[in-house]
Design a protein around this motif. Structure first.
Motif, short mmCIF file in Angstrom:
data_model
loop_
_atom_site.label_atom_id
_atom_site.label_comp_id
_atom_site.label_asym_id
_atom_site.label_seq_id
_atom_site.Cartn_x
_atom_site.Cartn_y
_atom_site.Cartn_z
N PRO A 71 0.81 -1.22 0.00
CA PRO A 71 0.00 0.00 0.00
C PRO A 71 0.85 1.28 0.00
CG PRO A 71 -0.97 -1.59 1.48
CD PRO A 71 0.36 -2.16 1.04
N SER A 72 1.95 1.28 0.73
CA SER A 72 2.79 2.47 0.77
C SER A 72 3.43 2.73 -0.59
CB SER A 72 3.88 2.34 1.84
OG SER A 72 4.70 1.23 1.57
N GLN A 73 3.78 1.66 -1.31
CA GLN A 73 4.34 1.81 -2.64
C GLN A 73 3.28 2.33 -3.60
OE1 GLN A 73 5.57 -2.28 -3.02
NE2 GLN A 73 7.74 -1.72 -2.92
N ALA A 74 2.07 1.83 -3.47
CA ALA A 74 0.98 2.28 -4.33
C ALA A 74 0.69 3.76 -4.08
CB ALA A 74 -0.28 1.45 -4.08
N ARG A 75 0.67 4.18 -2.82
CA ARG A 75 0.44 5.60 -2.50
C ARG A 75 1.53 6.47 -3.10
NH1 ARG A 75 -1.67 3.43 2.26
NH2 ARG A 75 0.35 3.40 3.29
N TRP A 91 2.16 10.18 -9.86
CA TRP A 91 1.30 10.36 -11.02
C TRP A 91 0.48 11.64 -10.89
CZ3 TRP A 91 -3.86 10.91 -12.06
CH2 TRP A 91 -4.22 10.84 -13.39
N ILE A 92 -0.09 11.91 -9.73
CA ILE A 92 -0.89 13.12 -9.52
C ILE A 92 -0.03 14.36 -9.72
CG2 ILE A 92 -2.10 14.49 -7.77
CD1 ILE A 92 -3.24 11.81 -6.72
#
Length: 58
Positions: A22-26, A32-33
């Protein structure tokens, strides 16, 4: 430069979502944002990135 490379994301054929934490995804989503909002050319700004647009710079 390819979008995926510019934000440090693997190509779809190389990505393994089930292995991402999850931390990598965030972190990837945050990059990206930031790219989407600050670095990519925007049509409204005459296809200039907001970061490089004279009216929005610093």
């Amino acid at each position: 430069m390819h979008l995926a490379a510019s934000i440090g994301v693997a190509e779809p054929s190389q990505a393994k979502p089930s292995q991402a934490k999850p931390s990598q995804a965030r972190a990837m989503i945050g990059r990206w944002i930031r790219y989407y909002n600050e670095e990519r050319p925007h049509q409204f700004l005459g296809y200039v990135a907001p970061r490089a647009h004279p009216a929005l710079a610093g």
